[in-house]
Design a protein around this motif. Structure first.
Motif, PDB file in Angstrom:
ATOM      1  N   MET A   1       0.806  -1.221   0.000  1.00 45.93           N
ATOM      2  CA  MET A   1       0.000   0.000   0.000  1.00 45.93           C
ATOM      3  C   MET A   1       0.839   1.271   0.000  1.00 45.93           C
ATOM      4  N   THR A   2       2.143   1.164   0.218  1.00 47.43           N
ATOM      5  CA  THR A   2       2.983   2.366   0.277  1.00 47.43           C
ATOM      6  C   THR A   2       2.892   3.174  -1.007  1.00 47.43           C
ATOM      7  N   GLN A   3       3.038   2.490  -2.141  1.00 44.16           N
ATOM      8  CA  GLN A   3       2.970   3.170  -3.433  1.00 44.16           C
ATOM      9  C   GLN A   3       1.587   3.766  -3.667  1.00 44.16           C
ATOM     10  N   VAL A   4       0.543   3.045  -3.269  1.00 42.89           N
ATOM     11  CA  VAL A   4      -0.833   3.531  -3.444  1.00 42.89           C
ATOM     12  C   VAL A   4      -1.053   4.803  -2.635  1.00 42.89           C
ATOM     13  N   ILE A   5      -0.567   4.811  -1.410  1.00 43.94           N
ATOM     14  CA  ILE A   5      -0.723   5.987  -0.544  1.00 43.94           C
ATOM     15  C   ILE A   5       0.001   7.190  -1.132  1.00 43.94           C
ATOM     16  N   HIS A   6       1.207   6.978  -1.622  1.00 36.78           N
ATOM     17  CA  HIS A   6       1.969   8.088  -2.200  1.00 36.78           C
ATOM     18  C   HIS A   6       1.308   8.623  -3.469  1.00 36.78           C
ATOM     19  N   GLN A   7       0.753   7.733  -4.270  1.00 37.25           N
ATOM     20  CA  GLN A   7       0.048   8.181  -5.467  1.00 37.25           C
ATOM     21  C   GLN A   7      -1.165   9.022  -5.104  1.00 37.25           C
ATOM     22  N   ALA A   8      -1.896   8.598  -4.065  1.00 37.15           N
ATOM     23  CA  ALA A   8      -3.078   9.353  -3.640  1.00 37.15           C
ATOM     24  C   ALA A   8      -2.687  10.724  -3.090  1.00 37.15           C
ATOM     25  N   LEU A   9      -1.615  10.778  -2.316  1.00 39.02           N
ATOM     26  CA  LEU A   9      -1.156  12.058  -1.776  1.00 39.02           C
ATOM     27  C   LEU A   9      -0.653  12.976  -2.889  1.00 39.02           C
ATOM     28  N   ASP A  10       0.019  12.379  -3.879  1.00 33.11           N
ATOM     29  CA  ASP A  10       0.542  13.173  -4.985  1.00 33.11           C
ATOM     30  C   ASP A  10      -0.591  13.778  -5.804  1.00 33.11           C
ATOM     31  N   SER A  11      -1.676  13.032  -5.997  1.00 34.49           N
ATOM     32  CA  SER A  11      -2.803  13.536  -6.787  1.00 34.49           C
ATOM     33  C   SER A  11      -3.481  14.725  -6.116  1.00 34.49           C
ATOM     34  N   LYS A  12      -3.311  14.852  -4.797  1.00 28.38           N
ATOM     35  CA  LYS A  12      -3.917  15.960  -4.055  1.00 28.38           C
ATOM     36  C   LYS A  12      -2.879  17.016  -3.656  1.00 28.38           C
ATOM     37  N   HIS A  19       7.951  10.551   5.593  1.00 26.13           N
ATOM     38  CA  HIS A  19       6.765   9.724   5.821  1.00 26.13           C
ATOM     39  C   HIS A  19       7.115   8.660   6.854  1.00 26.13           C
ATOM     40  N   PHE A  20       6.510   8.761   8.039  1.00 25.87           N
ATOM     41  CA  PHE A  20       6.762   7.816   9.111  1.00 25.87           C
ATOM     42  C   PHE A  20       5.791   6.643   8.994  1.00 25.87           C
ATOM     43  N   VAL A  21       6.325   5.448   8.879  1.00 27.14           N
ATOM     44  CA  VAL A  21       5.503   4.254   8.698  1.00 27.14           C
ATOM     45  C   VAL A  21       6.047   3.128   9.573  1.00 27.14           C
ATOM     46  N   ASP A  22       5.252   2.041   9.692  1.00 31.91           N
ATOM     47  CA  ASP A  22       5.762   0.897  10.433  1.00 31.91           C
ATOM     48  C   ASP A  22       6.413  -0.087   9.465  1.00 31.91           C
ATOM     49  N   THR A  23       6.885  -1.193  10.006  1.00 23.64           N
ATOM     50  CA  THR A  23       7.686  -2.134   9.224  1.00 23.64           C
ATOM     51  C   THR A  23       6.956  -2.672   8.007  1.00 23.64           C
ATOM     52  N   GLU A  29      12.368  -1.830  -2.214  1.00 23.95           N
ATOM     53  CA  GLU A  29      11.759  -1.186  -3.379  1.00 23.95           C
ATOM     54  C   GLU A  29      11.095   0.130  -2.998  1.00 23.95           C
ATOM     55  N   HIS A  30      10.342   0.137  -1.903  1.00 19.01           N
ATOM     56  CA  HIS A  30       9.655   1.350  -1.478  1.00 19.01           C
ATOM     57  C   HIS A  30      10.640   2.422  -1.006  1.00 19.01           C
ATOM     58  N   LEU A  31      11.738   2.012  -0.400  1.00 20.06           N
ATOM     59  CA  LEU A  31      12.746   2.981   0.000  1.00 20.06           C
ATOM     60  C   LEU A  31      13.297   3.725  -1.212  1.00 20.06           C
ATOM     61  N   VAL A  32      13.468   3.003  -2.318  1.00 21.19           N
ATOM     62  CA  VAL A  32      14.020   3.602  -3.538  1.00 21.19           C
ATOM     63  C   VAL A  32      12.977   4.431  -4.273  1.00 21.19           C
ATOM     64  N   THR A  33      11.794   3.833  -4.528  1.00 25.25           N
ATOM     65  CA  THR A  33      10.778   4.537  -5.313  1.00 25.25           C
ATOM     66  C   THR A  33      10.233   5.758  -4.581  1.00 25.25           C
ATOM     67  N   SER A  34      10.149   5.701  -3.252  1.00 30.45           N
ATOM     68  CA  SER A  34       9.659   6.857  -2.503  1.00 30.45           C
ATOM     69  C   SER A  34      10.586   8.055  -2.701  1.00 30.45           C
ATOM     70  N   GLN A  35      11.891   7.773  -2.736  1.00 31.47           N
ATOM     71  CA  GLN A  35      12.867   8.847  -2.894  1.00 31.47           C
ATOM     72  C   GLN A  35      12.936   9.334  -4.338  1.00 31.47           C
ATOM     73  N   ILE A  36      12.972   8.403  -5.289  1.00 26.65           N
ATOM     74  CA  ILE A  36      13.151   8.777  -6.688  1.00 26.65           C
ATOM     75  C   ILE A  36      11.873   9.372  -7.286  1.00 26.65           C
ATOM     76  N   ASP A  37      10.743   8.726  -7.045  1.00 23.99           N
ATOM     77  CA  ASP A  37       9.491   9.146  -7.684  1.00 23.99           C
ATOM     78  C   ASP A  37       8.822  10.327  -6.979  1.00 23.99           C
ATOM     79  N   TYR A  38       8.981  10.413  -5.648  1.00 22.34           N
ATOM     80  CA  TYR A  38       8.227  11.421  -4.900  1.00 22.34           C
ATOM     81  C   TYR A  38       9.087  12.299  -3.992  1.00 22.34           C
ATOM     82  N   ASN A  39      10.402  12.032  -3.954  1.00 18.21           N
ATOM     83  CA  ASN A  39      11.311  12.800  -3.101  1.00 18.21           C
ATOM     84  C   ASN A  39      10.870  12.733  -1.633  1.00 18.21           C
TER      85      ASN A  39
END
Length: 224
Positions: A1-12, A19-23, A29-39
Protein backbone atom coordinates in the motif's frame (compact mmCIF):
# COMPACT_ATOMS: atom_id res chain seq x y z
CA UNK A 1 0.00 0.00 0.00
CA UNK A 2 2.98 2.37 0.28
CA UNK A 3 2.97 3.17 -3.43
CA UNK A 4 -0.83 3.53 -3.44
CA UNK A 5 -0.72 5.99 -0.54
CA UNK A 6 1.97 8.09 -2.20
CA UNK A 7 0.05 8.18 -5.47
CA UNK A 8 -3.08 9.35 -3.64
CA UNK A 9 -1.16 12.06 -1.78
CA UNK A 10 0.54 13.17 -4.98
CA UNK A 11 -2.80 13.54 -6.79
CA UNK A 12 -3.92 15.96 -4.06
CA UNK A 13 -0.57 17.79 -3.89
CA UNK A 14 -0.11 16.65 -0.28
CA UNK A 15 3.19 14.78 -0.49
CA UNK A 16 5.30 15.05 2.69
CA UNK A 17 9.07 15.33 2.75
CA UNK A 18 9.19 12.61 5.44
CA UNK A 19 6.76 9.72 5.82
CA UNK A 20 6.76 7.82 9.11
CA UNK A 21 5.50 4.25 8.70
CA UNK A 22 5.76 0.90 10.43
CA UNK A 23 7.69 -2.13 9.22
CA UNK A 24 4.87 -3.42 7.01
CA UNK A 25 5.27 -0.40 4.70
CA UNK A 26 9.08 -0.55 4.39
CA UNK A 27 11.06 -2.64 1.94
CA UNK A 28 13.98 -1.98 -0.39
CA UNK A 29 11.76 -1.19 -3.38
CA UNK A 30 9.66 1.35 -1.48
CA UNK A 31 12.75 2.98 0.00
CA UNK A 32 14.02 3.60 -3.54
CA UNK A 33 10.78 4.54 -5.31
CA UNK A 34 9.66 6.86 -2.50
CA UNK A 35 12.87 8.85 -2.89
CA UNK A 36 13.15 8.78 -6.69
CA UNK A 37 9.49 9.15 -7.68
CA UNK A 38 8.23 11.42 -4.90
CA UNK A 39 11.31 12.80 -3.10
CA UNK A 40 10.02 11.31 0.16
CA UNK A 41 12.27 10.07 2.95
CA UNK A 42 10.51 6.87 4.04
CA UNK A 43 11.22 6.51 7.76
CA UNK A 44 10.44 3.26 9.51
CA UNK A 45 12.10 0.13 10.87
CA UNK A 46 13.19 -2.06 7.98
CA UNK A 47 13.07 -5.82 8.38
CA UNK A 48 16.30 -7.19 9.77
CA UNK A 49 18.29 -9.95 8.12
CA UNK A 50 16.75 -13.16 9.46
CA UNK A 51 19.29 -15.65 8.09
CA UNK A 52 21.04 -17.69 10.77
CA UNK A 53 24.41 -16.17 9.87
CA UNK A 54 23.10 -12.69 10.76
CA UNK A 55 21.33 -13.87 13.90
CA UNK A 56 24.34 -15.73 15.32
CA UNK A 57 27.37 -14.00 16.77
CA UNK A 58 29.90 -15.76 14.57
CA UNK A 59 28.24 -16.38 11.20
CA UNK A 60 29.16 -14.73 7.91
CA UNK A 61 26.12 -12.74 6.82
CA UNK A 62 25.83 -10.50 3.77
CA UNK A 63 27.80 -7.68 5.42
CA UNK A 64 30.81 -10.01 5.67
CA UNK A 65 31.20 -10.13 1.88
CA UNK A 66 32.86 -7.43 -0.25
CA UNK A 67 30.77 -6.63 -3.33
CA UNK A 68 32.17 -5.07 -6.52
CA UNK A 69 28.98 -4.27 -8.42
CA UNK A 70 30.63 -3.05 -11.60
CA UNK A 71 32.82 -6.13 -11.93
CA UNK A 72 30.04 -8.43 -10.63
CA UNK A 73 32.54 -9.81 -8.18
CA UNK A 74 31.91 -10.87 -4.58
CA UNK A 75 34.75 -11.76 -2.20
CA UNK A 76 34.10 -13.94 0.83
CA UNK A 77 35.76 -13.42 4.25
CA UNK A 78 38.62 -15.81 3.41
CA UNK A 79 39.31 -14.26 0.01
CA UNK A 80 37.52 -16.58 -2.40
CA UNK A 81 35.49 -15.00 -5.22
CA UNK A 82 32.23 -16.04 -6.82
CA UNK A 83 31.99 -18.12 -9.98
CA UNK A 84 28.42 -17.13 -10.90
CA UNK A 85 26.40 -13.88 -10.93
CA UNK A 86 22.88 -14.45 -12.23
CA UNK A 87 20.02 -11.89 -12.28
CA UNK A 88 16.77 -13.70 -11.50
CA UNK A 89 13.21 -13.18 -10.33
CA UNK A 90 12.34 -14.70 -6.97
CA UNK A 91 9.10 -16.42 -5.97
CA UNK A 92 7.57 -13.06 -5.00
CA UNK A 93 8.34 -11.42 -8.33
CA UNK A 94 11.28 -9.36 -7.01
CA UNK A 95 14.40 -8.81 -9.08
CA UNK A 96 17.36 -10.43 -7.33
CA UNK A 97 20.91 -11.45 -8.11
CA UNK A 98 22.01 -14.96 -7.21
CA UNK A 99 25.70 -15.25 -6.38
CA UNK A 100 27.34 -18.67 -6.17
CA UNK A 101 30.81 -19.64 -5.01
CA UNK A 102 32.84 -22.60 -6.25
CA UNK A 103 32.09 -25.91 -4.56
CA UNK A 104 35.81 -26.73 -4.56
CA UNK A 105 36.59 -23.56 -2.58
CA UNK A 106 33.77 -23.95 -0.07
CA UNK A 107 34.33 -27.65 0.53
CA UNK A 108 37.86 -27.18 1.91
CA UNK A 109 37.25 -23.83 3.61
CA UNK A 110 38.34 -23.92 7.28
CA UNK A 111 35.52 -21.49 8.20
CA UNK A 112 32.77 -23.35 6.33
CA UNK A 113 30.70 -23.92 9.50
CA UNK A 114 30.40 -20.14 9.94
CA UNK A 115 29.23 -19.68 6.35
CA UNK A 116 26.84 -22.49 5.40
CA UNK A 117 25.12 -25.49 6.95
CA UNK A 118 24.83 -27.33 3.64
CA UNK A 119 26.62 -30.67 3.60
CA UNK A 120 28.18 -30.38 0.16
CA UNK A 121 26.70 -27.37 -1.67
CA UNK A 122 28.68 -24.09 -1.86
CA UNK A 123 27.53 -20.80 -0.34
CA UNK A 124 24.80 -18.96 -2.21
CA UNK A 125 23.97 -15.29 -1.77
CA UNK A 126 20.84 -13.48 -2.86
CA UNK A 127 21.34 -9.77 -3.54
CA UNK A 128 18.89 -7.03 -4.37
CA UNK A 129 19.77 -4.72 -7.29
CA UNK A 130 22.35 -2.10 -6.40
CA UNK A 131 20.01 0.79 -5.51
CA UNK A 132 17.72 -1.46 -3.50
CA UNK A 133 20.64 -3.12 -1.71
CA UNK A 134 22.20 0.19 -0.71
CA UNK A 135 18.87 1.67 0.39
CA UNK A 136 18.10 -1.32 2.62
CA UNK A 137 21.56 -1.42 4.19
CA UNK A 138 21.41 2.34 4.85
CA UNK A 139 17.97 2.01 6.45
CA UNK A 140 19.17 -0.79 8.72
CA UNK A 141 22.15 1.25 9.85
CA UNK A 142 20.02 4.35 10.45
CA UNK A 143 17.43 2.59 12.58
CA UNK A 144 20.14 1.48 15.01
CA UNK A 145 21.09 5.09 15.84
CA UNK A 146 19.76 7.18 18.71
CA UNK A 147 18.83 9.93 16.23
CA UNK A 148 16.44 7.57 14.44
CA UNK A 149 14.82 6.42 17.68
CA UNK A 150 14.25 10.00 18.77
CA UNK A 151 12.89 10.99 15.37
CA UNK A 152 10.63 7.94 15.12
CA UNK A 153 8.98 8.80 18.44
CA UNK A 154 6.86 11.27 16.51
CA UNK A 155 4.91 8.33 15.14
CA UNK A 156 3.80 7.37 18.66
CA UNK A 157 1.82 10.61 18.76
CA UNK A 158 0.10 9.68 15.51
CA UNK A 159 -0.79 6.24 16.85
CA UNK A 160 -2.13 7.84 20.02
CA UNK A 161 -4.28 10.16 17.93
CA UNK A 162 -5.94 7.32 16.03
CA UNK A 163 -6.31 5.28 19.20
CA UNK A 164 -8.18 8.13 20.88
CA UNK A 165 -10.30 8.72 17.78
CA UNK A 166 -11.27 5.05 17.52
CA UNK A 167 -11.80 4.17 21.18
CA UNK A 168 -13.30 7.38 22.53
CA UNK A 169 -14.95 8.98 19.51
CA UNK A 170 -15.87 5.86 17.49
CA UNK A 171 -14.14 7.07 14.35
CA UNK A 172 -14.42 3.67 12.69
CA UNK A 173 -18.20 3.45 13.13
CA UNK A 174 -20.35 5.57 10.85
CA UNK A 175 -23.58 6.90 12.35
CA UNK A 176 -24.97 7.87 8.96
CA UNK A 177 -25.50 6.51 5.45
CA UNK A 178 -23.58 8.07 2.56
CA UNK A 179 -20.08 9.41 2.09
CA UNK A 180 -21.05 13.06 2.49
CA UNK A 181 -22.64 12.56 5.90
CA UNK A 182 -19.82 10.26 7.01
CA UNK A 183 -17.30 12.89 5.97
CA UNK A 184 -19.16 15.48 8.03
CA UNK A 185 -19.07 13.12 11.00
CA UNK A 186 -15.30 12.81 10.64
CA UNK A 187 -14.92 16.59 10.61
CA UNK A 188 -17.02 16.92 13.77
CA UNK A 189 -14.97 14.20 15.46
CA UNK A 190 -11.77 16.08 14.58
CA UNK A 191 -13.20 19.29 16.09
CA UNK A 192 -14.27 17.44 19.23
CA UNK A 193 -10.82 15.85 19.59
CA UNK A 194 -9.10 19.23 19.23
CA UNK A 195 -11.33 20.75 21.91
CA UNK A 196 -10.84 17.76 24.22
CA UNK A 197 -7.08 17.90 23.86
CA UNK A 198 -7.04 21.66 24.36
CA UNK A 199 -9.01 21.39 27.60
CA UNK A 200 -6.75 18.56 28.83
CA UNK A 201 -3.67 20.66 28.07
CA UNK A 202 -5.08 23.74 29.86
CA UNK A 203 -5.99 21.63 32.90
CA UNK A 204 -2.60 19.91 32.97
CA UNK A 205 -4.01 16.43 32.48
CA UNK A 206 -1.03 14.06 31.94
CA UNK A 207 -0.84 11.94 28.82
CA UNK A 208 -2.06 8.39 29.16
CA UNK A 209 0.65 5.74 29.20
CA UNK A 210 0.61 2.84 26.78
CA UNK A 211 -1.88 0.28 27.99
CA UNK A 212 -0.89 -3.29 28.79
CA UNK A 213 -3.09 -6.31 28.51
CA UNK A 214 -3.97 -8.10 31.73
CA UNK A 215 -1.92 -11.09 30.64
CA UNK A 216 1.20 -8.95 30.08
CA UNK A 217 0.66 -7.20 33.42
CA UNK A 218 0.67 -10.60 35.18
CA UNK A 219 4.00 -11.62 33.64
CA UNK A 220 6.30 -9.95 36.26
CA UNK A 221 4.25 -11.52 39.06
CA UNK A 222 4.35 -14.94 37.47
CA UNK A 223 8.14 -14.78 37.08
CA UNK A 224 8.78 -13.60 40.64
Amino acid sequence: MTQVIHQALDSKDLLPSKHFVDTAYVDSEHLVTSQIDYNIDLIGPARVDTCWQAQSNHGFDLKSFAIDWQAQKVTCPVGNTNVAWRPKTDERGNQVIQVRFAASDCKVCPLRSQCTRAKNAPRLLKLRPLLHHEALQTARKRQATSEFKQQYQQRAGVEGLFSQASLRFELRRSRYIGRAKTHLQHILIAVAMNLTRLVSWLQGVPKTKTRQSRFVALAPTACA
